[in-house]
Design a protein around this motif. Structure first.
Motif, short mmCIF file in Angstrom:
data_model
loop_
_atom_site.label_atom_id
_atom_site.label_comp_id
_atom_site.label_asym_id
_atom_site.label_seq_id
_atom_site.Cartn_x
_atom_site.Cartn_y
_atom_site.Cartn_z
N ALA A 117 22.28 34.14 42.20
CA ALA A 117 22.69 35.48 42.62
C ALA A 117 22.87 35.54 44.14
CB ALA A 117 21.66 36.52 42.18
N ILE A 118 21.97 34.88 44.86
CA ILE A 118 22.12 34.81 46.32
C ILE A 118 23.43 34.12 46.67
CG2 ILE A 118 21.20 33.71 48.40
CD1 ILE A 118 18.36 34.10 47.09
N TYR A 119 23.70 33.02 46.02
CA TYR A 119 24.92 32.28 46.37
C TYR A 119 26.18 33.08 46.04
CZ TYR A 119 28.55 28.91 46.95
OH TYR A 119 29.71 28.30 47.38
N GLU A 120 26.17 33.78 44.91
CA GLU A 120 27.36 34.55 44.55
C GLU A 120 27.66 35.65 45.57
OE1 GLU A 120 29.51 33.64 42.29
OE2 GLU A 120 28.19 31.97 41.81
N LEU A 121 26.63 36.06 46.31
CA LEU A 121 26.83 37.06 47.35
C LEU A 121 27.32 36.41 48.65
CD1 LEU A 121 26.30 40.14 47.71
CD2 LEU A 121 24.15 39.51 48.81
N ARG B 125 36.48 30.17 46.41
CA ARG B 125 35.17 29.74 46.89
C ARG B 125 34.65 28.61 46.01
NH1 ARG B 125 36.98 32.82 50.58
NH2 ARG B 125 35.50 33.89 51.97
N GLN C 17 20.85 41.51 39.96
CA GLN C 17 19.54 40.90 40.19
C GLN C 17 19.05 41.05 41.62
OE1 GLN C 17 19.14 36.94 38.70
NE2 GLN C 17 20.78 37.23 37.22
N LEU C 18 19.88 41.58 42.49
CA LEU C 18 19.51 41.64 43.90
C LEU C 18 18.82 42.96 44.23
CD1 LEU C 18 22.79 40.12 45.35
CD2 LEU C 18 20.59 38.97 45.08
N PHE D 154 28.48 27.48 42.85
CA PHE D 154 27.08 27.12 43.11
C PHE D 154 26.83 25.65 42.81
CE2 PHE D 154 22.64 26.70 41.75
CZ PHE D 154 21.96 27.30 42.80
N LYS E 92 28.66 33.51 49.26
CA LYS E 92 29.78 32.56 49.24
C LYS E 92 31.01 33.12 49.97
CE LYS E 92 31.68 33.97 44.76
NZ LYS E 92 31.81 33.62 43.33
N GLU F 57 30.22 38.16 38.33
CA GLU F 57 29.55 38.53 39.57
C GLU F 57 28.64 39.72 39.39
OE1 GLU F 57 32.01 38.75 43.00
OE2 GLU F 57 32.19 36.57 42.97
N PHE G 50 25.16 38.80 38.31
CA PHE G 50 24.29 38.33 39.39
C PHE G 50 23.95 39.46 40.36
CE2 PHE G 50 25.95 34.12 38.16
CZ PHE G 50 24.73 33.52 37.91
N ALA G 51 24.92 40.31 40.64
CA ALA G 51 24.70 41.37 41.62
C ALA G 51 23.54 42.26 41.22
CB ALA G 51 25.98 42.21 41.77
N PHE H 291 29.65 42.05 51.85
CA PHE H 291 30.02 40.74 51.32
C PHE H 291 31.29 40.78 50.47
CE2 PHE H 291 25.42 40.70 52.05
CZ PHE H 291 25.26 39.54 52.78
N ARG H 292 31.23 41.48 49.34
CA ARG H 292 32.30 41.32 48.36
C ARG H 292 33.60 41.98 48.77
NH1 ARG H 292 28.07 41.58 44.58
NH2 ARG H 292 28.25 43.84 44.59
#
Lengths: 217, 217
Positions: B54-58, A207, A21-22, A210, B60, A15, A18-19, A33-34
């Motif tokens: 990355a959007i989805y991992e947030l 969850r 990249q935001l 993707f 979800k 995670e 990916f985080a 969110f998390r």
């Protein structure tokens, strides 16, 4: 093995990748969110009117069909008000709702179209006519846009540093009748709001990945 | 005069007062809510698979009924894929969708219940049985939870620093048939995604005030 969520350290690494990249700051990602979880117990600390107004001033920007903004909210604070609600909830939702300092009933206003000339100036009058003549389209649009606003509302509660406990387990028709006696509102979700109490959280459920929910064409 | 949103300096002051009460950092409030607008033009800059993941991992983590997570997404990138969609959109939505580097069709999976034993371990099998025997409850729950997830999705796009252009103006039945031929999905919202282009934004429409949408009992 897919990337279905669990609580392992591998997951945290997955995670974090990916985080990064935001554009949203990591602390904000965590807050909204998390780290945000459905709370099942609450402290006695009250939720102020000012906090609720601050939440609304943030989430009012949610996009809705023809800017219709059909979400309506009844906030329950008193024991008397909650006594009217509790019998209409699933049994498993009663104790925590009774303990929450504030309970929000989130509903769709199925007569939202009367506001369209005001909120959608360039074409609201025409949309009002269209919706006035088509109950199915109007009610469907109200429920869809209001449910999208419910997503915004839950994130708004978390943006305020409060815990939210959204629930779908209630008799929606009975709640609509009890709290919206005009017959023109449909209750969608009920949210307990406050500061999390002891043992507020259940273990997080898995969850979908993707690749299980998304495809490209 | 109520506090209905307009673009005056008074408004900025009014909002700043509430913004200061939130736990979420002001820049994050701006990114996700106040500065975020429905984009109507886009640059050519592509949206990567990694950004979408990355959007989805947030997002979800959105709460859904029985953790059902019924949102399904089809991402369209190619001109060929978009050609299948454009005739099903309202005329006013075609040019901007054609120009968007990425288009997401967001739909509710009305057969979500098959996943419940996996995603809701402690009671999923019982919920699956209940939903299997009640089409109305199942479809209603799918649409409600998926629409809430749409709200999260739009905020996730903005969290990635991208512009979102959500649309409800399309033939939902035709889009569902064209892109989900199994007959078990219902398209809810279509979202154009990318970097905003020239003149991307219309003037913001007015929002309802807190006192118009909320009441206390």
């Amino acid at each position: 093995m897919t990337d279905t969520t669990n609580t392992s350290a591998d997951l945290a690494e997955f995670e974090a990748e990916f985080a990064a990249q935001l554009a949203l700051a990591p602390e904000a990602q965590d807050l909204l969110f998390r780290s945000a979880r459905t709370a099942n117990t609450f402290t006695d600390e009250p939720v102020s009117d000012e906090q609720l107004r601050a939440i609304y001033e943030l989430i009012k920007y949610a996009p809705t069909a023809a800017n219709s903004q059909p979400l309506r909210i009844v906030f329950l604070r008193s024991a008397e008000a909650k006594e009217r609600l509790l019998p209409l909830l699933g049994e498993g939702n009663r104790a925590k709702t009774s303990a929450a300092p504030l309970v929000a009933i989130l509903a769709a206003d199925t007569d939202f179209h009367d506001e369209l000339p005001k909120v959608f100036p360039h074409a609201g009058a025409a949309y009002r006519e269209m919706y006035a003549g088509n109950d199915d389209a109007r009610i469907g649009s109200a429920r869809l846009s209001a449910a999208l606003q419910v997503g915004y509302f839950i994130l708004g509660v978390r943006a305020a540093g409060l815990a939210a406990g959204p629930m779908g387990g209630f008799d929606a028709d009975a709640v609509s009748r009890e709290f919206f006696p005009d017959g023109k509102h449909q209750a969608l979700v009920i949210v307990n709001i406050g500061k999390p109490g002891e043992n507020a959280y259940f273990e997080r459920n898995p969850r979908l990945s993707f690749d299980e929910v998304a495809s490209f064409i």
